[in-house]
Design an enzyme around this catalytic site. Structure first.
Site, PDB file in Angstrom:
ATOM      1  N   LYS A 117      -2.518  -5.671 -19.545  1.00 36.75           N
ATOM      2  CA  LYS A 117      -2.279  -6.328 -18.304  1.00 36.75           C
ATOM      3  C   LYS A 117      -3.203  -7.388 -17.919  1.00 36.75           C
ATOM      4  CE  LYS A 117       0.053  -6.804 -14.652  1.00 36.75           C
ATOM      5  NZ  LYS A 117       1.527  -7.852 -14.773  1.00 36.75           N
ATOM      6  N   LYS A 149       8.733 -14.683 -21.755  1.00 37.85           N
ATOM      7  CA  LYS A 149       9.201 -12.991 -21.240  1.00 37.85           C
ATOM      8  C   LYS A 149       9.876 -12.543 -22.378  1.00 37.85           C
ATOM      9  CE  LYS A 149       7.112 -12.454 -17.671  1.00 37.85           C
ATOM     10  NZ  LYS A 149       6.255 -13.336 -18.520  1.00 37.85           N
ATOM     11  N   TRP A 177      -4.235  -1.705  -1.159  1.00 37.92           N
ATOM     12  CA  TRP A 177      -4.138  -2.883  -1.856  1.00 37.92           C
ATOM     13  C   TRP A 177      -4.165  -3.835  -0.919  1.00 37.92           C
ATOM     14  CZ3 TRP A 177      -3.552  -4.392  -6.848  1.00 37.92           C
ATOM     15  CH2 TRP A 177      -3.164  -5.760  -7.203  1.00 37.92           C
ATOM     16  N   GLU A 209       7.722 -11.697 -25.528  1.00 38.77           N
ATOM     17  CA  GLU A 209       6.427 -10.564 -25.294  1.00 38.77           C
ATOM     18  C   GLU A 209       6.708  -9.198 -25.170  1.00 38.77           C
ATOM     19  OE1 GLU A 209       3.984 -11.140 -21.865  1.00 38.77           O
ATOM     20  OE2 GLU A 209       5.590 -11.862 -20.774  1.00 38.77           O
ATOM     21  N   ARG A 252       1.081   1.723  -5.901  1.00 36.71           N
ATOM     22  CA  ARG A 252       1.263   0.986  -4.982  1.00 36.71           C
ATOM     23  C   ARG A 252       0.104   0.198  -4.688  1.00 36.71           C
ATOM     24  NH1 ARG A 252       6.103   1.094  -2.457  1.00 36.71           N
ATOM     25  NH2 ARG A 252       5.183   0.150  -0.650  1.00 36.71           N
ATOM     26  N   HIS A 270      14.148 -35.033 -32.226  1.00 32.99           N
ATOM     27  CA  HIS A 270      13.022 -35.641 -33.071  1.00 32.99           C
ATOM     28  C   HIS A 270      12.266 -34.602 -33.800  1.00 32.99           C
ATOM     29  CE1 HIS A 270      12.773 -39.199 -30.631  1.00 32.99           C
ATOM     30  NE2 HIS A 270      13.219 -38.653 -29.626  1.00 32.99           N
ATOM     31  N   CYS A 301       0.889  -1.236  -0.088  1.00 29.58           N
ATOM     32  CA  CYS A 301       0.091   0.177  -0.038  1.00 29.58           C
ATOM     33  C   CYS A 301       0.884   1.343  -0.119  1.00 29.58           C
ATOM     34  CB  CYS A 301      -0.898   0.001   1.198  1.00 29.58           C
ATOM     35  SG  CYS A 301      -2.067  -1.417   1.453  1.00 29.58           S
ATOM     36  N   GLU A 329       8.492 -20.058 -19.512  1.00 29.80           N
ATOM     37  CA  GLU A 329       8.303 -18.688 -19.200  1.00 29.80           C
ATOM     38  C   GLU A 329       9.276 -17.887 -19.435  1.00 29.80           C
ATOM     39  OE1 GLU A 329       6.911 -15.435 -17.069  1.00 29.80           O
ATOM     40  OE2 GLU A 329       6.129 -17.386 -17.836  1.00 29.80           O
ATOM     41  N   ASN A 345       1.166   0.277   6.013  1.00 34.23           N
ATOM     42  CA  ASN A 345       1.677  -0.668   4.996  1.00 34.23           C
ATOM     43  C   ASN A 345       2.363  -1.723   5.506  1.00 34.23           C
ATOM     44  OD1 ASN A 345       2.450  -1.655   2.511  1.00 34.23           O
ATOM     45  ND2 ASN A 345       4.245  -0.328   2.537  1.00 34.23           N
ATOM     46  N   GLY A 346       1.644  -3.039   4.962  1.00 32.42           N
ATOM     47  CA  GLY A 346       2.346  -4.099   5.590  1.00 32.42           C
ATOM     48  C   GLY A 346       1.342  -5.302   6.085  1.00 32.42           C
TER      49      GLY A 346
END
Length: 609
Positions: free
Chosen positions: A604, A486, A74, A489, A27, A505, A2, A482, A100-101
């Site tokens: 996103k 990255k 958040w 994209e 945040r 193969h 946050c 993955e 925040n936390g």
């Protein structure tokens, strides 16, 4: 994660607080609020939704006052709502807190306070702090805060004001950022520099367990022992635009570097060093429920799907239950064999992915139990699932997912360990081995990130390549997938990941002189086989870059370049390999001049099919 801001001075606090929160909205953005002392009482205004909602409400009902605190949220404890929004206060409203936390022991403190007659309005861990300050009040607000800190476990940056001592604004930090802005006749606290840069460029950086007392003409910083200390002022030379990214050129790099904290936060209160269990929040998934399940599905898209592949490996390896990992966009069209004996795990960073939601609803119609892994409290996925395991990554701004992915991996491992323990398919000793390895990952990722400039040099020499192949076996293959995603994209380079054993193969026909190969070689039981595959592509002229665990010196004899990760249990290497692959993609994209944070054609959150 946050954002908090605080002001004391001669100007109107509300305007400064809201302006500061705008700079911190990256945040958190599910709710926002301010608290301003008007000379008689503290007026709190807080609302669910974007900051613009709060801004409009404050315009309609302005509050005058030169002392105040603000918060953009958040959510981690309690769904987004007006009540759960910060600031939070004690019953009389004369002590107000922003936070925040995560307070790990908030339930224990809440139960203790309820026994003393305290009642709670919200579902948050933060309200406990305000009520605890009321309970412990000694007549001195600073002394009271110091006393309360001895009772709090977890991470926190706190901003505190009280009508009992309205000439003070108190801030304190432990494992969550908090800075102090020093002005002329006014002073500030904030989670990050952008919130106060418009007003001052002179800043103190608080360290863990330091407490600051702000008066309009004075700043006093105390250490853990309560002794006043002197700190050197840092003069900020960033622009406001740069500061919003914390000095980083792109949000993606900032979010890559936030991974140690995100990993730690996601394990906080769930994997405890002195307990041989996984604490899955309030999810009831014990032996009785698990014995009714004969098949597990993991359903996701893109990066989340790759996390699901690692989850499949971990659950099958640890718990010995069959797992199918499915691409969400294909799941419901294959008429999946799902029933009341199925557990369907849906994974979505945003909790709003359209295909994943459609798969969830189909599985629910068929009677399956739904467990969601998501980063957003109050999202559609979190509301419609039977149970939710949240990743505490904080908001992710860059389109290419980084810290959301690694925290999804942690959730997968925790879930696999929990299921295996409940079913008795692993020993306590094995559990401790994996638990301890997971607990080491934040520090290991931090160490890897210290060498990012070596990766940048590699990228600067290879950004003009036209095609890249990632190779791996076992878990390394999933991580290669993955890494390849990255790269493609954000750099727009053609890239593919292959199971290294499949080279002969067909794939090896694509290898020619100068082809860039990134080979992952971290799995001991497959290490020699991977070295053989590297020799095969080298013989066809490929330029081979290997990633291996420290101590594997023989890989240097085969590869052209090697990046090492710290030694760790083979089962959890995906967490420590991926930051290297993220950085390779990032620096290559930067060298090619692409829009790293907003790559073409991508969004996103994919909220349409």
């Amino acid at each position: 994660m946050c954002g908090i801001v605080g002001y004391i001075g001669n100007k109107q606090a509300a305007d400064i607080l809201i302006d500061g929160l705008k700079k911190l909205e990256y945040r958190g953005y599910d709710s926002a609020g301010i608290a301003v002392y008007n000379g008689e009482k503290i007026k709190v205004q807080k609302y669910k939704g974007r900051l613009s909602v709060l801004e409009e409400k404050v315009k309609e009902n302005p509050v005058q006052g030169t002392l105040g605190i603000g918060h953009t949220r958040w959510a981690t404890h309690g769904a987004p709502s007006d009540i759960n929004s910060h600031p939070h206060s004690n019953a009389s409203g004369d002590i107000v807190v922003v936070h925040n936390g995560i307070i790990e022991n908030y339930m224990e403190l809440k139960e203790e306070l309820e026994e003393e007659g305290y009642t709670f309005k919200s579902e948050t861990d933060t309200e406990v702090v305000a009520q605890l300050l009321d309970y412990l009040y000694t007549g001195d607000i600073v002394e009271t805060v110091q006393k309360a800190l001895t009772r709090l476990n977890g991470s926190y940056a706190l901003g505190i004001i009280s009508t009992r001592e309205p000439d003070k604004l108190i801030g304190v930090r432990k494992d969550s950022p908090l800075i102090v802005g020093v002005g002329e006749g006014e002073n500030f606290i904030a989670s990050d520099i952008p919130a106060i840069l418009k007003h001052t460029k002179n800043v103190y950086f608080l360290e863990n367990n330091e407490l600051v007392i702000l008066e309009k003409d004075q700043v006093t910083i105390l250490n853990k022992k309560g002794k006043a200390i002197k700190k050197e002022i840092f003069e900020v030379n960033w622009s406001i635009e740069d500061a919003e990214k914390g000095g980083y050129r792109h949000f993606m790099l900032k979010e890559i570097e936030e991974q140690p904290k995100a990993l730690k936060d996601t394990m906080t209160s769930r994997l405890l060093e002195d307990q041989d269990q996984v604490i899955l929040d309030q999810i009831k998934l014990g032996k009785k429920e698990l014995q009714n399940i004969n098949r597990i599905f993991i359903v996701a898209c893109g990066t989340a799907y790759h996390a699901g592949l690692v989850g499949k490996y971990a659950i099958e390896r640890f718990a010995r239950i069959p797992v199918e990992t499915e691409v969400a966009s294909e799941f419901r069209y294959k008429k999946p064999i799902v029933d009341e004996h199925s557990l369907v795990i849906v994974v979505s960073q945003s909790g709003e992915t359209a295909d994943t939601l459609a798969a969830l609803r189909l599985a629910k119609e068929k009677g399956a139990r739904i467990l969601a892994i998501t980063n957003v409290i109050g999202s559609t996925v979190s509301r419609e699932a039977d149970n939710v395991l949240y990743t505490w990554a904080g908001p992710e701004i860059a389109v290419a997912s980084t810290k959301a992915y690694t925290t999804q991996l942690i959730c997968m491992y925790m879930l696999a360990l929990h299921i295996a323990l409940e079913l008795g398919t692993i020993s306590v000793e094995f559990f401790r081995e994996i638990r301890d390895a997971l607990k080491q990952t934040p520090q290991m990722v931090e160490e890897i990130l210290k060498h990012k400039h070596d990766i940048q040099k590699f990228a600067d020499h290879n950004f003009n390549t036209n095609s890249v192949f990632f190779l791996g076996r076992g878990l390394d293959y999933y991580t290669a997938m993955e890494g390849s995603l990255k790269l493609k994209e954000i750099s727009y380079i053609h890239s593919e990941a292959y199971a290294a054993g499949e080279l002969k193969h067909g794939t090896i026909a694509l290898i020619e002189k100068g082809t860039l190969i990134i080979a992952l070689a971290t799995q001991q039981e497959l290490y020699e086989k991977l070295l053989s595959n590297m020799k095969e592509v080298k013989a066809r002229g490929a330029h081979v870059v290997a990633i291996a665990q420290e101590g594997h010196e023989e890989v240097k004899k085969v590869a052209d370049e090697v990046f090492y990760i710290p030694r760790i249990n083979d089962h959890v290497t995906p967490v420590t390999i991926i930051p290297i692959l993220q950085l390779i993609a990032y620096y290559i994209a930067v060298a090619r001049g692409t829009d790293v944070d907003k790559p073409r054609n991508l969004a996103k959150s994919v909220t349409v099919e």
